[in-house]
Structure formats: structure tokens, C-alpha cells
Design an enzyme around this catalytic site. Structure first.
Site, PDB file in Angstrom:
ATOM      1  N   SER A  21       0.786  -1.220   0.024  1.00 36.10           N
ATOM      2  CA  SER A  21       0.107   0.210  -0.038  1.00 36.10           C
ATOM      3  C   SER A  21       0.871   1.172   0.194  1.00 36.10           C
ATOM      4  O   SER A  21       2.063   1.201   0.671  1.00 36.10           O
ATOM      5  CB  SER A  21      -1.027  -0.175   1.227  1.00 36.10           C
ATOM      6  OG  SER A  21      -1.552   1.462   1.295  1.00 36.10           O
TER       7      SER A  21
ATOM      8  N   TYR B 256      -2.504  -0.510  10.109  1.00 37.61           N
ATOM      9  CA  TYR B 256      -2.545  -1.112   8.515  1.00 37.61           C
ATOM     10  C   TYR B 256      -1.312  -0.736   7.925  1.00 37.61           C
ATOM     11  O   TYR B 256      -0.765  -1.919   7.299  1.00 37.61           O
ATOM     12  CB  TYR B 256      -3.746  -0.102   7.995  1.00 37.61           C
ATOM     13  CG  TYR B 256      -3.826  -0.407   6.676  1.00 37.61           C
ATOM     14  CD1 TYR B 256      -4.218  -1.541   5.962  1.00 37.61           C
ATOM     15  CD2 TYR B 256      -3.559   0.374   5.590  1.00 37.61           C
ATOM     16  CE1 TYR B 256      -4.406  -1.720   4.743  1.00 37.61           C
ATOM     17  CE2 TYR B 256      -3.724   0.224   4.357  1.00 37.61           C
ATOM     18  CZ  TYR B 256      -4.068  -0.913   3.600  1.00 37.61           C
ATOM     19  OH  TYR B 256      -4.023  -1.211   2.656  1.00 37.61           O
TER      20      TYR B 256
HETATM   21  N1  LIG Z   1      -8.283  -0.044  -2.573  1.00 38.90           N
HETATM   22  C1  LIG Z   1      -7.346   0.673  -2.280  1.00 38.90           C
HETATM   23  O1  LIG Z   1      -7.201   2.046  -2.518  1.00 38.90           O
HETATM   24  C2  LIG Z   1      -5.949   0.173  -1.843  1.00 38.90           C
HETATM   25  C3  LIG Z   1      -5.030   0.856  -1.451  1.00 38.90           C
HETATM   26  C4  LIG Z   1      -3.940   0.139  -1.181  1.00 38.90           C
HETATM   27  C5  LIG Z   1      -3.562  -1.050  -0.739  1.00 38.90           C
HETATM   28  N2  LIG Z   1      -4.889  -1.704  -0.890  1.00 38.90           N
HETATM   29  C6  LIG Z   1      -4.715  -3.424  -0.819  1.00 38.90           C
HETATM   30  O2  LIG Z   1      -5.383  -4.019  -1.904  1.00 38.90           O
HETATM   31  C7  LIG Z   1      -6.060  -5.033  -1.230  1.00 38.90           C
HETATM   32  C8  LIG Z   1      -7.304  -5.309  -1.929  1.00 38.90           C
HETATM   33  O3  LIG Z   1      -7.920  -4.194  -1.367  1.00 38.90           O
HETATM   34  P1  LIG Z   1      -9.671  -3.879  -1.863  1.00 38.90           P
HETATM   35  O4  LIG Z   1      -9.568  -2.292  -1.976  1.00 38.90           O
HETATM   36  O5  LIG Z   1      -9.906  -4.838  -2.896  1.00 38.90           O
HETATM   37  O6  LIG Z   1     -10.154  -4.095  -0.476  1.00 38.90           O
HETATM   38  P2  LIG Z   1     -11.654  -5.043  -0.071  1.00 38.90           P
HETATM   39  O7  LIG Z   1     -11.927  -5.034   1.247  1.00 38.90           O
HETATM   40  O8  LIG Z   1     -12.463  -4.668  -1.045  1.00 38.90           O
HETATM   41  O9  LIG Z   1     -10.717  -6.579  -0.682  1.00 38.90           O
HETATM   42  C9  LIG Z   1     -10.331  -7.519   0.265  1.00 38.90           C
HETATM   43  C10 LIG Z   1     -11.014  -8.962   0.390  1.00 38.90           C
HETATM   44  O10 LIG Z   1     -10.318  -9.685   1.284  1.00 38.90           O
HETATM   45  C11 LIG Z   1     -11.297 -10.266   1.984  1.00 38.90           C
HETATM   46  N3  LIG Z   1     -10.797 -11.016   2.947  1.00 38.90           N
HETATM   47  C12 LIG Z   1     -10.287  -9.852   4.112  1.00 38.90           C
HETATM   48  N4  LIG Z   1      -9.794 -10.854   4.993  1.00 38.90           N
HETATM   49  C13 LIG Z   1      -9.862 -12.056   4.493  1.00 38.90           C
HETATM   50  C14 LIG Z   1      -9.151 -13.388   4.967  1.00 38.90           C
HETATM   51  N5  LIG Z   1      -8.700 -13.435   6.241  1.00 38.90           N
HETATM   52  N6  LIG Z   1      -9.373 -14.405   4.455  1.00 38.90           N
HETATM   53  C15 LIG Z   1      -9.873 -14.480   3.194  1.00 38.90           C
HETATM   54  N7  LIG Z   1     -10.367 -13.291   2.606  1.00 38.90           N
HETATM   55  C16 LIG Z   1     -10.489 -12.017   3.300  1.00 38.90           C
HETATM   56  C17 LIG Z   1     -12.586  -9.485   2.159  1.00 38.90           C
HETATM   57  O11 LIG Z   1     -13.649 -10.010   2.418  1.00 38.90           O
HETATM   58  C18 LIG Z   1     -12.520  -8.835   0.692  1.00 38.90           C
HETATM   59  O12 LIG Z   1     -13.555  -9.167  -0.156  1.00 38.90           O
HETATM   60  C19 LIG Z   1      -5.850  -5.313   0.083  1.00 38.90           C
HETATM   61  O13 LIG Z   1      -4.865  -6.004   0.637  1.00 38.90           O
HETATM   62  C20 LIG Z   1      -5.735  -3.799   0.469  1.00 38.90           C
HETATM   63  O14 LIG Z   1      -4.964  -3.620   1.758  1.00 38.90           O
HETATM   64  C21 LIG Z   1      -5.917  -1.525  -1.581  1.00 38.90           C
END
Ligand SMILES: NC(=O)c1ccc[n+]([C@@H]2O[C@H](COP(=O)([O-])OP(=O)(O)OC[C@H]3O[C@@H](n4cnc5c(N)ncnc54)[C@H](O)[C@@H]3O)[C@@H](O)[C@H]2O)c1
Length: 326
Positions: free
Chosen positions: A125, A150
Site C-alpha cells: 500500500s 494498517y
Molecule cells: N483499494 C485501495 O485503494 C487500496 C490501496 C492500497 C492497498 N490496497 C490493498 O489491496 C488489497 C485489496 O483491497 P480492496 O480495496 O480490494 O479491499 P476489499 O476489502 O474490497 O478486498 C479484500 C477482500 O479480502 C477479503 N478478506 C479479508 N480478509 C480475509 C481473510 N482473512 N481471508 C480471506 N479473505 C479475506 C475481504 O472479504 C474482501 O473481499 C488489500 O490488501 C488492500 O490492503 C487497496
């Protein structure tokens, strides 16, 4: 070649899954469908992208289940997107970050090690840049000043992954995503919060009195970049110290002021928002701004959606019947 995507019902994971399936890859997704935000969005993505028969309900913090899945499926490559996301939530729910982001991530690393996975791509991130003042943020900068748990878990993931790449020789790439937005976005992030408040006639909360800068990146760019990186496995001889490990920023490199972002949403919605101006939230950073030259040079990819196009696309979806939260 067989690919696993974790967090496959999530915002980024569902888009990545759908792009991989569209190009004919053999992909399995897992997700625990937790209720951190409205699960109708997760089920809606699965249905809209036709992922139903490719996704299994599973928690990556469940070591035995992860192990059994890897043993049965013999994955070649893994994309780990499952995590407890969100900066603000980590102030009130620290332990859910340890479970998914540290225990879950270790389970994925161990399974890659024990089941012959050749290449792991995982979500880091932009928040790892924390208090860094120098912009744009480069992968060469030190990232030792996180301002949320986080961010600390994401930085830990990078360190854990580097150690596993060195110890066990499988390739790993970490992707530092910069504020992703677009259709099917997360309801805890500003585009969905703003659009929701405008549609209900409520005031939107504008933190740091609107004085913030974000490198908003459109979901299609993020998914395409993730897949390009999946296709571009680092070789030990091209990496520092011969460890097959890389980390890349993936952002738009075109940071915008929060107030300009709000105006763009107001224009696309066709309605001005009532605004409540508030101080900075704990855990937030003043600005994010990605230097994506490494990704461009080494992988040959640069995001290309501009904010105006991306917000129009987002708003089209937001107002449509596909959006369960409209
Ligand atoms: N969206 C952003 O702007 C952003 C920015 C930086 C980093 N990220 C990272 O990208 C990744 C995806 O983010 P996103 O925005 O799609 O978030 P999101 O919450 O929509 O997707 C994460 C998914 O993982 C699932 N999940 C969480 N914990 C779990 C577990 N223990 N076992 C199985 N499934 C699990 C959740 O149900 C969810 O559907 C994450 O790692 C997040 O930290 C996202």
C-alpha cells in the site's frame, strides 16, 4: 498454468479475477466474505463478473484450509489481495489486521514455500510511505515511519516476503497501490462515501479542511497493472543481492487536491455536496503521490485513465441498478 487470487470478492480482486478469466487463465479465487463492509457489494461483484463457480469461501488465517487448498490445486502463481483494508478502522479494530494481514499472509507464504508456487504477487500500500515528506514517493525511499497499524502490517508483509524469497527462492512482487476508485468500489473510501452522502442529501465529511492530496488510481489500471506484473516474474539476477523480490508503486502519478476531486464528483452527479470541514483524522497522511517510473521501465506499464474519465465511469455505475447501495 494455475493461478490463485485471494480476496477475490473484493474491489480489486474481483476485477483482477474477471480480467484473468476473460483472457482464458485457469483461476481460483478465495474470500471469507467478511462484513467489514456491506457484503451485498461482494456478492454483487461475484455475480456481475460471473465469478460464482470460481470462488470458494475461505479464510486465509485458517492454516489447515490454506494448506489443503494448495495441496489439492498445485498453484503456479498466487495473487494475495485478501487483507483487512482501511486506515481508520485499524484505530478501533487492531486485531483483525493481525489475523488477516500477518497470520493470513504468513499462511500464504508458507503454502507457497511448501507447495512449489513459482511466483507470488501481493498487495502492499502507498500508506507505507507514512510521514515521508519527499514527493513523489519512490520505491528507493526509506519507509520506516508508518502512521497506522494498517501501514505497519503492509510494511511487515514486504519484509516477510523478502525473507521468504531469499530463503526459499520463489519470486515475489509487492504492489503499493495508491487510492483505488471506480465501479464496485469500497464503501469506506471517499468516492463511495461522497456519492452516497450527495445522493441522500447529507453533508460529506471533508478531513483536514479539504487540504489533502491523493493520487487516485482507476480500478481498471490497477487490475491491468497487477496482471502485467503477474506476467513479469522477477529474475534473481536482475534483483538486488540476487533475491527474486521486487516492489512497485502503482498509481496514476497525477495527484489531485481533495476539493478538485469533490468537484469532479459533484459535476458527474449533477448536484453540489453539503460539506462539513473537519480536522485531520488519526492515521491519515496529507498527501500521496506515486513515482511509477520503475513499473514503467521494468514492466512496461503506466496507468492511463484520467480522473474525469474514471469518475464518469464510476458515477455511471453508482447510479445504475447494479449498485446495491445506491
Ligand atoms: N483499494 C485501495 O485503494 C487500496 C490501496 C492500497 C492497498 N490496497 C490493498 O489491496 C488489497 C485489496 O483491497 P480492496 O480495496 O480490494 O479491499 P476489499 O476489502 O474490497 O478486498 C479484500 C477482500 O479480502 C477479503 N478478506 C479479508 N480478509 C480475509 C481473510 N482473512 N481471508 C480471506 N479473505 C479475506 C475481504 O472479504 C474482501 O473481499 C488489500 O490488501 C488492500 O490492503 C487497496
Amino acid at each position: 498454468m494455475k493461478i490463485l487470487v485471494t480476496g477475490a470478492a473484493g474491489f480489486i480482486g474481483s476485477k483482477v479475477m474477471s480480467m484473468l478469466l476473460r483472457r482464458g487463465d485457469d483461476v481460483i479465487g478465495v474470500d471469507n466474505f467478511n462484513d467489514y463492509y456491506d457484503v451485498r457489494l461482494k456478492h454483487g461483484r461475484v455475480e456481475a463478473f460471473g465469478l460464482g463457480d470460481r470462488i470458494r469461501k475461505m479464510d486465509i488465517a485458517d492454516k489447515a484450509a490454506v494448506d489443503a487448498l494448495f495441496e489439492a490445486e498445485k498453484f503456479d502463481k498466487v495473487i494475495n489481495l485478501a487483507a483487512q483494508a482501511g486506515v481508520r478502522y485499524s484505530i478501533t479494530n487492531p486485531y483483525s489486521y493481525l489475523e488477516s494481514n500477518l497470520v493470513g499472509f504468513l499462511n500464504i507464504l508458507e503454502a507457497c514455500r511448501n507447495h512449489g508456487v513459482r511466483y507470488l504477487v501481493f498487495a502492499s500500500s502507498s500508506s507505507v510511505y507514512g510521514l515521508n515528506a519527499k514527493v513523489p514517493y519512490s520505491e528507493d525511499d526509506k519507509v520506516d515511519n508508518p502512521v497506522s497499524l494498517y501501514a505497519a502490517t503492509k510494511k511487515s508483509n514486504e519484509l516477510m516476503a523478502h525473507a521468504y524469497a531469499k530463503l526459499y527462492g520463489f519470486a515475489v512482487t509487492g504492489l503499493r497501490y495508491f487510492t483505488v476508485y471506480g465501479p464496485w468500489g469500497r464503501p469506506d473510501m471517499s468516492p463511495m462515501l461522497f456519492a452516497g452522502a450527495i445522493s441522500r442529501g447529507e453533508a460529506i465529511k471533508v478531513f483536514n479542511n479539504g487540504d489533502m492530496i491523493r493520487d487516485f488510481t482507476f480500478i481498471d489500471d490497477i487490475a491491468e497493472g497487477t496482471i502485467r506484473v503477474l506476467d513479469h516474474q522477477p529474475k534473481a539476477e536482475d534483483c538486488p543481492n540476487g533475491v527474486p523480490y521486487k516492489v512497485y508503486n502503482i498509481g496514476c502519478s497525477n495527484p489531485v487536491r481533495l476539493m478538485d476531486f469533490i468537484s469532479e464528483i459533484e459535476t458527474a452527479y449533477g448536484k453540489e455536496a453539503n460539506k462539513t470541514f473537519l480536522p485531520m483524522q488519526p492515521g491519515d497522511v496529507y498527501q500521496t503521490n506515486a513515482d511509477t517510473s520503475h513499473l514503467e521501465r521494468e514492466v512496461g506499464y503506466k496507468p492511463h485513465w484520467n480522473l474525469h474519465e474514471g469518475i464518469s465511469e464510476f458515477m455511471k455505475w453508482y447510479k445504475s441498478d447494479l449498485n446495491p447501495l445506491k
